[in-house]
Write an enzyme that holds these catalytic residues in place. Structure first.
Site, PDB file in Angstrom:
ATOM      1  N   VAL A   1      18.892  12.757  10.856  1.00 19.33           N
ATOM      2  CA  VAL A   1      20.267  12.447  11.255  1.00 19.33           C
ATOM      3  C   VAL A   1      21.138  13.690  11.425  1.00 19.33           C
ATOM      4  CG1 VAL A   1      20.280  10.119  10.268  1.00 19.33           C
ATOM      5  CG2 VAL A   1      21.013  12.068   8.853  1.00 19.33           C
TER       6      VAL A   1
ATOM      7  N   TYR B   1      28.343  17.051  -3.688  1.00 20.88           N
ATOM      8  CA  TYR B   1      27.963  15.664  -3.382  1.00 20.88           C
ATOM      9  C   TYR B   1      29.208  14.783  -3.336  1.00 20.88           C
ATOM     10  CZ  TYR B   1      25.581  11.130  -3.899  1.00 20.88           C
ATOM     11  OH  TYR B   1      25.124   9.843  -3.727  1.00 20.88           O
TER      12      TYR B   1
END
Ligand code: NAI
Length: 251
Positions: free
Chosen positions: A65, A156
């Site tokens: 992706v 994250y």
């Protein structure tokens, strides 16, 4: 009444493992026609087999992706086969390794942003022109770390907070076309890549279970049903919603 996704053309990213795989299985059971994608070629073949193994119904495609040109090419393949895309499950992601920011590297930062954030941008941008409108939808995977800070996971968290901001903007942008965009924010789910967080010692796991009101970690299937619901017509007035699926973490 069971959710009706029969015949829906659904593209899943990160579907070779964990939450993506569990969701593929659920959507297969609900009658959808899947394009199962991931960087892991062996894993998507295993997912296909867990979805009945019928390659004339479901398609597997190797897809990174983070690579915009590859995403465009793969989406063109889906559209050439099915003529449309009804739903997209943006699930591909890299889970965190818990560490202080001073121990992180630029390469680690770039990897998390490239997959967790830019990957979602690439897939969304490439699929919008082909989405069923009205009636299509995106379900994007954030995290409880997209809503609350978690120690040692600043990068994250930044990507997962970003997923929510991006998705809500897309909900505003695509809502007038009748395309909904919603977000699932899982808690601690027992998946292969969650090593740094959940695969520690028995004590670490016990403490995680005790810190959860339901007394257990989540499983991929716990997320899959919520994703299917968000794609279904039962959720037709949900747009830009963040659905926490975490069993209720005790604070
Ligand atoms: P997983 O490792 O089992 O699945 C992630 C999948 O993404 C893997 O199959 C991997 O090959 C794929 N992937 C990685 N980089 C990719 C790329 N560049 N292009 C395409 N695919 C790529 O992990 P899990 O836990 O199922 O994670 C799925 C999503 O859920 C991720 O976005 C993760 O951040 C999120 N999440 C997971 C939680 C958990 O506790 N497991 C909690 C909250 C969010």
């Amino acid at each position: 009444m069971p959710l009706d996704l029969a015949g829906k053309v659904i593209l899943l990213t990160g579907a070779a493992s964990g939450i993506g795989r569990g969701t593929a299985i659920k959507l297969h059971e609900l009658g959808a026609i899947l394009t199962i994608t991931d960087v892991n070629e062996v894993g998507i073949a295993e997912t296909l087999s867990l979805c009945g193994g019928d390659a004339s119904r479901h398609t597997t495609l190797v897809l990174d992706v983070s690579q915009a040109a590859q995403v465009e090419q793969r989406v063109a393949e889906v559209v050439s086969k099915h003529g449309r895309i009804d739903h997209v499950f943006n699930c591909a992601g890299v889970n965190p390794t818990s560490m202080p920011l001073t121990e992180t590297t630029e390469a680690y930062f770039d990897k998390l942003v490239a997959v967790n954030l830019k990957g979602m941008y690439n897939v969304t941008k490439a699929t919008i022109p082909h989405m069923t409108a009205p009636g299509g939808s995106y379900v994007n995977v954030s995290s409880i770390s997209g809503l609350h800070p978690t120690r040692g996971t600043a990068i994250y968290c930044a990507t997962k907070y970003g997923v929510i901001g991006f998705s809500k903007c897309m909900a505003l942008e695509l809502g007038p076309k009748g395309i909904r965009v919603n977000i699932v924010a899982p808690g601690y789910i027992d998946t292969p890549s969650n090593a740094g967080i959940v695969k520690g010692t028995a004590e670490a796991r016990a403490s995680m279970e005790q810190g959860n009101a339901l007394g257990r970690m989540g499983m991929p299937d716990d997320i899959a049903g919520v994703v299917a619901f968000l794609m279904s017509d039962e959720a037709r007035y949900m747009n830009g919603s963040v659905v926490e699926v975490d069993g209720m973490l005790k604070t």
